[in-house]
Write an enzyme that holds these catalytic residues in place. Structure first.
Site, PDB file in Angstrom:
ATOM      1  N   ARG A 197      13.931  11.263   4.721  1.00 18.42           N
ATOM      2  CA  ARG A 197      15.361  11.376   5.010  1.00 18.42           C
ATOM      3  C   ARG A 197      15.862  12.803   5.087  1.00 18.42           C
ATOM      4  O   ARG A 197      16.836  13.086   5.751  1.00 18.42           O
ATOM      5  CB  ARG A 197      16.165  10.626   3.940  1.00 18.42           C
ATOM      6  CG  ARG A 197      16.391   9.199   4.310  1.00 18.42           C
ATOM      7  CD  ARG A 197      17.210   8.507   3.284  1.00 18.42           C
ATOM      8  NE  ARG A 197      16.546   8.433   1.994  1.00 18.42           N
ATOM      9  CZ  ARG A 197      17.084   7.906   0.918  1.00 18.42           C
ATOM     10  NH1 ARG A 197      18.307   7.429   0.955  1.00 18.42           N
ATOM     11  NH2 ARG A 197      16.419   7.842  -0.219  1.00 18.42           N
ATOM     12  N   VAL A 214       7.297   1.446   6.103  1.00 24.22           N
ATOM     13  CA  VAL A 214       7.210   1.393   4.634  1.00 24.22           C
ATOM     14  C   VAL A 214       8.582   1.609   3.994  1.00 24.22           C
ATOM     15  O   VAL A 214       8.892   1.037   2.946  1.00 24.22           O
ATOM     16  CB  VAL A 214       6.216   2.486   4.132  1.00 24.22           C
ATOM     17  CG1 VAL A 214       6.028   2.398   2.623  1.00 24.22           C
ATOM     18  CG2 VAL A 214       4.863   2.369   4.826  1.00 24.22           C
ATOM     19  N   LYS A 237      14.527  -7.642   1.505  1.00 21.57           N
ATOM     20  CA  LYS A 237      13.109  -7.720   1.862  1.00 21.57           C
ATOM     21  C   LYS A 237      12.786  -9.030   2.583  1.00 21.57           C
ATOM     22  O   LYS A 237      11.998  -9.054   3.531  1.00 21.57           O
ATOM     23  CB  LYS A 237      12.220  -7.580   0.608  1.00 21.57           C
ATOM     24  CG  LYS A 237      12.244  -6.222  -0.058  1.00 21.57           C
ATOM     25  CD  LYS A 237      11.905  -5.056   0.852  1.00 21.57           C
ATOM     26  CE  LYS A 237      10.465  -4.934   1.247  1.00 21.57           C
ATOM     27  NZ  LYS A 237      10.221  -3.695   2.053  1.00 21.57           N
ATOM     28  N   LEU A 254       3.318  -6.195  -7.364  1.00 19.99           N
ATOM     29  CA  LEU A 254       3.759  -5.007  -8.094  1.00 19.99           C
ATOM     30  C   LEU A 254       2.639  -3.970  -8.039  1.00 19.99           C
ATOM     31  O   LEU A 254       1.504  -4.252  -8.421  1.00 19.99           O
ATOM     32  CB  LEU A 254       4.067  -5.397  -9.544  1.00 19.99           C
ATOM     33  CG  LEU A 254       4.468  -4.265 -10.483  1.00 19.99           C
ATOM     34  CD1 LEU A 254       5.785  -3.621 -10.058  1.00 19.99           C
ATOM     35  CD2 LEU A 254       4.581  -4.792 -11.915  1.00 19.99           C
ATOM     36  N   VAL A 255       2.992  -2.768  -7.560  1.00 23.59           N
ATOM     37  CA  VAL A 255       1.954  -1.759  -7.305  1.00 23.59           C
ATOM     38  C   VAL A 255       1.807  -0.828  -8.510  1.00 23.59           C
ATOM     39  O   VAL A 255       2.787  -0.270  -9.012  1.00 23.59           O
ATOM     40  CB  VAL A 255       2.298  -0.930  -6.047  1.00 23.59           C
ATOM     41  CG1 VAL A 255       1.191   0.083  -5.762  1.00 23.59           C
ATOM     42  CG2 VAL A 255       2.514  -1.832  -4.847  1.00 23.59           C
ATOM     43  N   THR A 265       6.845   2.261  -9.486  1.00 22.18           N
ATOM     44  CA  THR A 265       6.568   0.950 -10.071  1.00 22.18           C
ATOM     45  C   THR A 265       5.362   0.960 -11.015  1.00 22.18           C
ATOM     46  O   THR A 265       5.204   0.033 -11.791  1.00 22.18           O
ATOM     47  CB  THR A 265       6.329  -0.096  -8.966  1.00 22.18           C
ATOM     48  OG1 THR A 265       5.395   0.434  -8.031  1.00 22.18           O
ATOM     49  CG2 THR A 265       7.630  -0.443  -8.273  1.00 22.18           C
TER      50      THR A 265
END
Ligand SMILES: NC(=O)c1ccc[n+]([C@@H]2O[C@H](COP(=O)([O-])OP(=O)(O)OC[C@H]3O[C@@H](n4cnc5c(N)ncnc54)[C@H](OP(=O)(O)O)[C@@H]3O)[C@@H](O)[C@H]2O)c1
Length: 338
Positions: free
Chosen positions: A36, A83, A173, A201-202, A213
């Site tokens: 961004r 992503v 999502k 969950l990563v 996470t």
């Protein structure tokens, strides 16, 4: 392997984005990455310092709230990994969109259309989340027996009123993933191939110096209330926690790009374990920590993980639950968080 191939990664400076770019560069791909704010020196500096970045990594500024900004990054690429996702909506920040769901869906549509218009993009790979695949019955009253690609989280406002942040994330999502998949049919997508990867969950290691996470995975021992609430929320929504290692997540994305014929929805997690099982793991292997545990009343339904689609295509996970949790701890120790 990727020599000569150009790919785009949106959200390149995030937890998953940065790890994915690192792997793509190592394989010889030329990467167009979006973030961004190109004036953010720490984010830009991290990406530019990756091995093989010089001459192979091109950075673009793009915000989902102005989705046509992604067009130059997508132009000329063969594959696009979408992503990025907006996680927080500043009230009054946008005249166009009222929440993250509207912004994420508009961004996804615009990125898919840009892929179609480019004339070069063969496949769009969307980083989805298992929060879109809850094994809940349509009225949310009970769980189904299994969790697999046929599960879609029911979107009734009343089910998620207790926490607007999670509600926004689930809606954003789930709705975005459905829209992306709709571009995989010829009517909308004009031949664009579409893959969605609802990831668990990563956890594991990180290239970033900020929490992600992976911190949620160890919330039972770091005594982080917000992270612990996220774990509880995931178990409440999904029956148990689908877990996946950052390295496997990124390998799965690359697998879905390099496999010649692959389209559709593929859940991506190597294990599916309860909070109790996570707590037992920490208590057994890390007795030096106090493990936060809550005794649940009543029997929990034993939902089975029955997603095999990715493995049937030939993908092999390298990390099981123990390895993921151990790597989260190793990483937290390295970062001085434990
Ligand atoms: N981590 C998990 O456990 C997990 C599991 C399942 C699915 N996912 C999905 O994986 C993706 C990446 O997640 P992550 O864990 O890597 O999160 P992250 O580290 O917070 O990264 C989020 C990325 O989204 C970008 N982003 C946020 N708002 C944006 C906007 N308005 N316009 C453009 N980009 C924006 C951020 O860009 P800036 O750097 O420019 O701020 C950042 O690169 C998300 O789509 C998430 O839903 C994650």
């Amino acid at each position: 392997m990727g020599e000569g191939s150009k790919v785009c990664v949106t959200g390149g400076s995030g937890y998953i984005g940065s790890w994915l770019i690192n792997k793509l560069l190592a394989k010889g791909y030329t990467v167009h990455a979006t973030l961004r704010d190109l004036k953010n020196e720490s984010k830009v500096g991290l990406l530019k310092s990756l091995p093989h970045a010089e001459g192979k990594l091109v950075l673009f500024e793009a915000d989902i709230y102005n989705p046509t900004q992604f067009d130059p990054a997508i132009q000329g690429c063969e594959y696009v990994f979408h992503v990025a996702t907006p996680l927080a909506h500043e009230p009054g920040s946008s005249q166009q969109y009222k929440d993250t769901t509207e912004a994420a869906v508009a961004g996804t549509k615009s990125i898919a259309m840009s892929c179609v218009r480019s004339g070069t993009v063969k496949r769009l790979i969307y980083t989805a989340s298992v929060v879109s695949a809850a094994p809940l019955k349509e009225d949310g009253s009970d769980f189904k027996d299994v969790m697999d690609e046929t599960c879609w989280t029911p979107l009734h406002d009343s089910l998620y009123l207790h926490d607007p942040f999670y509600k926004d994330y689930i809606f954003s999502k789930t709705t975005s993933e459905k829209h992306v998949l709709s571009y995989g049919n010829d009517e909308n997508g004009g031949g664009l191939e579409v893959v969605t990867l609802p990831c668990g969950l990563v956890g594991g290691d990180t290239l970033l110096s900020t929490p992600s996470t992976r911190t949620v995975c160890i919330a039972q021992i770091v005594q982080n209330e917000r992270a612990y609430k996220s774990l509880k929320f995931l178990e409440g929504l999904l029956g148990k926690i689908p877990l996946v290692h950052i390295d496997d997540v990124c390998d799965a994305h690359i697998f879905c790009m390099e496999t010649p014929s692959i389209t559709g929805r593929f859940l991506c997690a190597s294990s599916y374990i309860s909070l109790q099982e996570m707590a037992n793991h920490y208590a057994l292997y890390y007795p030096e920590f106090t493990v936060k545990q809550e005794n649940e009343d009543g029997e929990r339904k034993d939902i089975k993980w029955s997603s095999t689609k990715l493995c049937e295509k030939g993908f092999v996970y390298k990390y099981d639950a123990k390895m993921i949790l151990d790597d989260c701890i190793k990483c937290a120790r390295r970062m001085g968080e434990l």
